[in-house]
Scaffold this motif. Structure first.
Motif, PDB file in Angstrom:
ATOM      1  N   THR A  73       0.777  -1.225   0.000  1.00  0.00           N
ATOM      2  CA  THR A  73       0.000   0.000   0.000  1.00  0.00           C
ATOM      3  C   THR A  73       0.813   1.282   0.000  1.00  0.00           C
ATOM      4  N   LYS A  76       1.919   3.548  -2.893  1.00  0.00           N
ATOM      5  CA  LYS A  76       0.901   4.240  -3.687  1.00  0.00           C
ATOM      6  C   LYS A  76       0.716   5.686  -3.263  1.00  0.00           C
ATOM      7  N   TYR A  89     -16.387   8.735 -10.069  1.00  0.00           N
ATOM      8  CA  TYR A  89     -17.683   8.553  -9.416  1.00  0.00           C
ATOM      9  C   TYR A  89     -18.567   9.724  -9.825  1.00  0.00           C
ATOM     10  N   TYR A 105      -5.666   9.957   0.636  1.00  0.00           N
ATOM     11  CA  TYR A 105      -4.223  10.159   0.764  1.00  0.00           C
ATOM     12  C   TYR A 105      -3.876  10.757   2.125  1.00  0.00           C
TER      13      TYR A 105
ATOM     14  N   GLN B  32     -10.094   5.713   6.483  1.00  0.00           N
ATOM     15  CA  GLN B  32     -10.343   5.482   5.058  1.00  0.00           C
ATOM     16  C   GLN B  32     -11.653   4.738   4.857  1.00  0.00           C
ATOM     17  N   LYS B 119     -15.009  -1.346 -10.499  1.00  0.00           N
ATOM     18  CA  LYS B 119     -14.489   0.000 -10.713  1.00  0.00           C
ATOM     19  C   LYS B 119     -13.690   0.482  -9.499  1.00  0.00           C
ATOM     20  N   ASP B 120     -14.091   0.030  -8.320  1.00  0.00           N
ATOM     21  CA  ASP B 120     -13.437   0.495  -7.095  1.00  0.00           C
ATOM     22  C   ASP B 120     -11.943   0.235  -7.086  1.00  0.00           C
ATOM     23  N   GLN B 121     -11.562  -0.888  -7.634  1.00  0.00           N
ATOM     24  CA  GLN B 121     -10.149  -1.230  -7.604  1.00  0.00           C
ATOM     25  C   GLN B 121      -9.336  -0.187  -8.373  1.00  0.00           C
ATOM     26  N   VAL B 122      -9.882   0.319  -9.485  1.00  0.00           N
ATOM     27  CA  VAL B 122      -9.179   1.333 -10.273  1.00  0.00           C
ATOM     28  C   VAL B 122      -9.213   2.682  -9.556  1.00  0.00           C
ATOM     29  N   LEU B 123     -10.356   3.037  -8.998  1.00  0.00           N
ATOM     30  CA  LEU B 123     -10.496   4.376  -8.418  1.00  0.00           C
ATOM     31  C   LEU B 123      -9.979   4.453  -6.988  1.00  0.00           C
ATOM     32  N   ILE B 124     -10.085   3.375  -6.254  1.00  0.00           N
ATOM     33  CA  ILE B 124      -9.639   3.425  -4.850  1.00  0.00           C
ATOM     34  C   ILE B 124      -8.374   2.592  -4.652  1.00  0.00           C
ATOM     35  N   GLY B 125      -8.292   1.477  -5.363  1.00  0.00           N
ATOM     36  CA  GLY B 125      -7.129   0.602  -5.217  1.00  0.00           C
ATOM     37  C   GLY B 125      -5.828   1.241  -5.641  1.00  0.00           C
ATOM     38  N   THR B 126      -5.901   2.300  -6.472  1.00  0.00           N
ATOM     39  CA  THR B 126      -4.679   2.972  -6.904  1.00  0.00           C
ATOM     40  C   THR B 126      -4.199   3.989  -5.882  1.00  0.00           C
ATOM     41  N   LYS B 127      -5.048   4.256  -4.910  1.00  0.00           N
ATOM     42  CA  LYS B 127      -4.649   5.158  -3.829  1.00  0.00           C
ATOM     43  C   LYS B 127      -4.038   4.315  -2.706  1.00  0.00           C
ATOM     44  N   PRO B 128      -3.381   4.963  -1.735  1.00  0.00           N
ATOM     45  CA  PRO B 128      -2.770   4.145  -0.687  1.00  0.00           C
ATOM     46  C   PRO B 128      -3.802   3.522   0.253  1.00  0.00           C
ATOM     47  N   VAL B 129      -4.654   2.687  -0.315  1.00  0.00           N
ATOM     48  CA  VAL B 129      -5.681   2.000   0.461  1.00  0.00           C
ATOM     49  C   VAL B 129      -5.416   0.504   0.309  1.00  0.00           C
ATOM     50  N   SER B 130      -5.295  -0.188   1.405  1.00  0.00           N
ATOM     51  CA  SER B 130      -4.970  -1.613   1.289  1.00  0.00           C
ATOM     52  C   SER B 130      -6.194  -2.393   0.826  1.00  0.00           C
ATOM     53  N   GLN B 295      -8.543  -8.243  -5.391  1.00  0.00           N
ATOM     54  CA  GLN B 295      -7.793  -8.454  -6.638  1.00  0.00           C
ATOM     55  C   GLN B 295      -8.498  -9.435  -7.539  1.00  0.00           C
TER      56      GLN B 295
END
Lengths: 261, 550
Positions: A73, A76, A89, A105, B32, B119-130, B295
Motif C-alpha cells: 500500500t 501508492k 464517481y 491520501y 479510510q 471499478k473500485d479497484q481502479v479508483l480506490i485501489g490505486t490510492k494508498p488503500v490496502s 484483486q
C-alpha cells in the motif's frame, strides 16, 4: 543514479491471449517517459500491473528500490495515477470527488478544498466546482482526473492518455505543467497516441508492440531506424504500411453496393 | 478521526465509530473505511442523470432507507402468526427462517453489485488503500443496508419478544438477530471469495450466476423445510432431530432459545456450538482472504475470450413475434443485452428461479406430508402456478437498468424513434427468453404431476402471467429500457407493486376457479379470453409515443 522503476521480463495473459510477453525497461528519477503502442498492445495492462491492480504471471517490478510484492500500500502514496478511460464517481460533485480522493491520501479537508479550487481555477473550470461530474464534458473530466492525481504532490506520475479530450489550449497548459514537474525532479510515465507531443515532450520513448518493447531510448537515438517523424517510426516498428489501402476498403464498404440486401 | 465530531453525521456513521478499535485491530484503516462508506452511501442516494444540465443537486434521500417502513409493517403482521406456538424453538426457528429468506435474497440480488464492483479497484485501489481496507469498506457498506433491513424486518418481533417471552429471551433474540445479520453477510462473502479464488474467465462469470440462483433456491427450500421440522404430538410440538436438519441455519440460531426454555438438550447445544463455530470460521476465512478478494474481482473484467454466439433460437422467435423491422431490431438488442449482462442476470435470475420453483415445491411438500394427488387437485393445488405472477414487477423493474446505461443516448439519436414499440419489443424478448422457457419447464412438471385434466389451469397461469407482464410493462415503463444505473438504493423497487399484484393474482386465480367450478369448460373459456388479450398485447396496435426526457 538508482532507477525509480525497474521492470524485468513481465508477462501477463488473459485466458489464451498473451498481452505482455516479457517486457523489460528501467526508469530513472526525473525522466519523462512516453509509452506508446497500438490499441491493445498492453500499455494500460503494464500500468495496472505497476499499480498492483493485477498480479503479473511472471516477472519482477521494483518501485522506489523495493519489490512490489509484499509492499502493498504505502508506495501508492507517492504515485499519481490518471486512469485510461476517465472513470470517475459521477454522482459526486467535483469538490466532493476531490475531498474523497484527497482524504484517501490523508490530506486535510481544508487543504484539499483550497488546493483543488486553485488548481481548477488555473485550468479555467472553477465555476464547475460544485457541479456533479456527470455534467462534465470529456475535457473537464480529464482535468478533474489530472488534478486528483496531483493533489498529494506525488513523486512519480502514471498518466494513461492524459491528453484525451483536452482542447489545444489545455494541452499546452498540461505540457507546460509536465515540463515544470520534471524540473522539480518528478518522474513522469505517460502514454499517448499524439505522436507529435510524445516526440517533443519525452526524454525517452518506449514503443510497445504485441506485448514486447521494440524501441527504448531518446527520440534522437531510436530515430536512426527511420529518418522521419516519430509517427513514421511508430508505423514502421509496428509493421503498419497499409493505411491507404485500408482507408479505401473502409470507404468502399460504406458506399459499396455489393453488401446491399 | 477525521470528522467524527460532526453533528450532522448520519446515525450509521456514529454507530460505526464505536467499532473503531475493532476495525483497526483487524488491520483496517478506519478513517479510510469511514470515508469510503460515507461517500458510497451518499452516491447511492443520487440518481445518475446524464441529461441534468445544472449540477446544483437537490439532496435526495436514499430511497433504500425510506422504503424500510414497508418491511416494518409486513413484519408486524408476522408477529401474530409467530407467537401462536408456546415453544420458543418453533417460534424462533420460523422467525430466523423468515429473516434468512429476506436477507439473503436481498443480498444476492441487490448487494452483489456492491461486493463485486470492479471499478473500485481502479479508483480506490490505486490510492494508498490496502485491499483489506477496501474489502472491509465494501462489506461495511453492504452491512449498513443489511443491518437496517434486519432492524426493519426483525424489529417488531424483537420488541414483541420482550413483552411476550420476557426480558432474557428478548435480549437473547435481539443479540442473535444482530449476529444473524452479520452471519448472512459473511456467508455471502465467503461464497464469493471462494468462487473468485477458484475459477477464471468466462467460467467464473457463469459460476457466479449459478451460485446466485442456487443460493436463492436453497433459501426458499430451506424455508419450506423449516415448517417440517416439528411434529405435532398430543397438541404439543416436539422436535425430533434428523440428519437433514443440519444445514438449516435458522435452527442453529433458534437453538440457544430452546436451551433457555427447555433446559439441557444435547442437540440444541450442538446447534448452538455449530453457529458459533461457523460464524467464527467464516469471519477468519474472510479476513484472511479479503485483500485477495479485491484483486480477484478484477478477473470479472477480463474479457479476452470470444463468446460463442447462439443466434438460432433468437432469430426464429424474432421473425415469429415481431412484425416490423424496427421491432425486430429492438427485440434482438434486448435479447443480447439480457444474454450478456452479468448484472442483469444477478438481479433477475434468482427471484425468477424461486418464483418458478415455489409452485413445484408446494406440491411436493404436501405430497410428502401424506396428501394424495386427488386431494390436492380438489383443494386447488394446481392454482399454485399463479404464484409466478409475483415476479412480474421485479422483472419489469429490472428492465430499466443496465451497467452500460450510458449507451442509451443512441436511442434518442436514432431516426427510427418509436418508444412504444421499443418497450414492446424489449418485453417480447424478455418474455421469450425468460418467462416462456421457465414456464414450459414448470408446466411439464405440473402436467406430469396432476395429469392433463388441469392443463387449462396451467395454461391460464401462463397466459395470465403474460398478460400481466405486458400490461404492467406498458403502464410502468417511463424511460428507455436499460437507460438507468442500478444502485443499492433501488434495491426495494418492484417490492411495493407486489401488494398490488397480490390483489391481481387473487383476482385472476379466483376468476379461474369460479369459471372452472360453475361453467362447463369454464377454464377453457378463460383460456380463450386470455389468449385474445395476449394477442392484443403481442400484436395489437401500440401507442406511438416518445418518452419525455427531463
Amino acid at each position: 543514479m538508482l532507477p525509480i522503476l525497474e521492470i524485468k521480463n513481465l508477462t501477463k495473459s488473459f485466458g489464451s491471449t498473451d498481452v505482455l510477453k516479457g517486457v523489460t525497461f528501467t526508469v530513472y528519477p526525473g525522466e519523462i517517459i512516453g509509452y506508446i503502442g497500438t490499441n491493445g498492445a498492453g500499455k494500460s495492462t503494464t500500468v495496472k500491473l505497476i499499480l498492483g491492480l493485477m498480479k503479473p504471471d511472471a516477472g519482477e517490478i521494483t518501485l522506489f528500490g523495493k519489490s512490489l510484492s509484499g509492499n502493498e500500500t504505502h508506495y501508492k502514496a507517492q504515485i499519481g495515477y490518471v486512469p485510461e478511460n476517465a472513470d470517475l464517481y459521477e454522482t459526486l460533485t467535483a469538490q466532493e470527488y476531490f475531498l474523497f480522493v484527497g482524504q484517501l491520501y490523508g490530506l486535510s479537508e481544508s487543504l484539499i478544498k483550497k488546493r483543488s479550487l486553485a488548481m481548477m481555477t488555473a485550468l479555467k473550470i472553477e465555476q464547475a466546482f460544485q457541479n456533479r461530474l456527470s455534467t462534465f464534458s470529456k475535457g473537464m473530466r480529464q482535468k478533474v482526473l489530472i488534478i486528483s492525481s496531483l493533489l498529494h504532490n506525488p513523486t512519480i506520475l502514471f498518466w494513461d492518455e492524459p491528453l484525451n479530450g483536452l482542447d489545444a489550449n489545455s494541452v499546452l497548459i498540461i505540457k507546460e505543467i509536465l515540463a515544470q514537474l520534471k524540473a522539480d525532479g518528478k518522474t513522469i510515465f505517460y502514454s499517448s497516441h499524439i505522436m507529435d507531443t510524445v516526440e517533443k515532450l519525452s526524454d525517452r520513448i518506449l514503443i510497445l508492440n504485441q506485448g514486447q518493447i521494440v524501441a527504448d531510448g531518446p527520440f534522437n537515438e531510436i530515430r536512426h531506424e527511420a529518418d522521419g517523424t516519430l509517427e513514421e517510426l511508430f508505423n514502421e516498428l509496428t509493421g503498419f504500411d497499409e493505411h491507404y489501402q485500408l482507408a479505401e476498403d473502409f470507404l468502399k464498404a460504406m458506399k459499396g453496393v455489393e453488401y446491399d440486401g | 478521526m477525521a470528522n467524527s465530531l460532526n453533528a450532522k453525521d448520519p446515525i450509521y456513521l456514529k454507530l460505526l465509530d464505536t467499532f473503531f478499535a475493532l476495525y483497526e485491530k483487524s488491520g483496517v484503516d478506519y478513517n479510510q473505511l469511514r470515508l469510503i462508506v460515507e461517500t458510497k452511501i451518499l452516491m447511492d442516494g443520487r440518481e445518475p442523470n446524464l441529461i441534468m444540465q445544472n449540477g446544483k443537486d437537490k439532496e435526495e434521500k436514499n430511497a433504500f432507507f425510506s422504503s424500510l417502513i414497508w418491511y416494518v409493517i409486513i413484519s408486524s403482521f408476522v408477529i401474530g402468526a409467530l407467537f401462536v406456538s408456546d415453544s420458543l424453538i418453533v417460534q424462533y426457528t420460523i422467525y430466523f427462517g423468515y429473516l434468512f429468506v429476506m436477507l439473503l435474497s436481498t443480498t444476492i440480488a441487490s448487494f452483489s453489485s456492491i461486493l463485486l464492483d470492479t471499478k473500485d479497484q481502479v479508483l480506490i485501489g490505486t490510492k494508498p488503500v490496502s485491499g483489506q481496507t477496501l474489502s472491509a469498506a465494501k462489506a461495511t457498506h453492504v452491512f449498513v443496508y443489511l443491518f437496517s433491513l434486519t432492524l426493519a424486518l426483525g424489529g417488531p418481533v424483537m420488541v414483541a419478544s420482550y413483552f411476550i417471552n420476557g426480558f432474557i429471551v428478548g435480549l437473547l433474540a435481539t443479540l442473535l438477530t444482530v449476529v444473524f445479520s452479520f452471519w448472512t453477510l459473511l456467508f455471502t462473502l465467503v461464497i464469493y471469495a471462494t468462487i473468485l479464488k477458484k475459477f477464471n474467465g468466462e467460467k467464473l462469470k457463469n459460476i457466479i450466476s449459478y451460485s446466485q440462483i442456487g443460493l436463492s433456491i436453497f433459501t426458499i427450500l430451506g424455508y419450506q423445510l423449516v415448517g417440517q421440522l416439528f411434529n405435532l404430538i398430543d397438541f404439543s410440538i416436539v422436535y425430533q432431530p434428523k440428519i437433514w436438519h443440519l444445514p438449516l441455519f435458522p435452527l442453529w440460531f433458534a437453538a440457544p432459545l430452546g436451551l433457555v426454555q427447555e433446559g439441557w438438550n444435547s442437540y440444541y447445544l450442538f446447534y448452538t456450538l455449530l453457529f458459533i463455530t461457523a460464524t467464527t470460521l467464516f469471519f477468519f476465512y474472510y479476513k484472511k482472504n479479503s485483500a485477495q478478494l479485491e484483486q480477484n474481482i478484477q478477473k470479472l473484467t477480463n474479457q479476452n475470450e470470444n463468446l460463442k454466439e447462439h443466434t438460432y433460437w433468437m432469430n426464429r422467435t424474432k421473425s415469429i413475434l415481431c412484425i416490423t423491422p424496427t421491432e425486430k431490431a429492438y427485440y434482438q438488442f434486448t435479447w443480447k443485452i439480457i444474454q450478456n449482462e452479468r448484472e442483469f442476470k444477478t438481479r433477475v435470475y434468482p427471484p425468477l428461479a424461486v418464483s418458478f420453483i415455489l409452485p413445484l415445491f408446494i406440491s411436493f411438500n404436501s405430497l410428502s406430508s401424506g396428501m394424495n394427488l386427488t386431494d390436492m387437485r380438489n383443494q386447488g393445488f394446481p392454482y399454485a402456478v399463479y404464484i409466478t405472477l409475483f415476479m412480474v414487477p421485479q422483472l419489469v423493474a429490472s428492465l430499466s437498468y443496465s451497467s452500460s446505461y450510458k449507451g442509451a443516448w443512441i436511442f434518442q439519436m436514432s431516426p427510427v424513434n418509436n418508444d412504444g414499440l421499443f418497450v414492446r419489443g424489449a418485453g417480447k424478448a424478455v418474455w421469450m427468453r425468460l418467462i416462456v422457457p421457465f414456464y414450459l419447464t414448470l408446466s411439464v412438471f405440473l402436467v406430469f404431476l396432476y395429469g392433463w385434466d388441469d392443463l387449462a389451469i396451467v395454461l391460464n397461469g401462463f397466459l395470465a402471467t403474460t398478460v400481466v407482464f405486458f400490461g404492467y410493462l406498458k403502464r410502468s415503463m417511463k424511460s428507455y429500457p436499460f437507460s438507468k444505473k442500478f444502485t443499492a438504493a433501488d434495491a426495494n423497487k418492484g417490492f411495493m407493486p407486489i401488494f398490488v399484484l397480490f390483489f391481481i393474482t387473487g383476482l385472476v386465480g379466483l376468476t379461474n376457479f369460479l369459471f372452472d367450478r360453475f361453467l362447463p369448460f369454464g377454464s377453457w373459456i378463460m383460456t380463450l379470453l386470455l389468449l385474445i388479450s395476449v394477442f392484443y398485447y403481442l400484436f395489437g396496435k401500440h401507442k406511438f409515443f416518445h418518452f419525455t426526457q427531463d
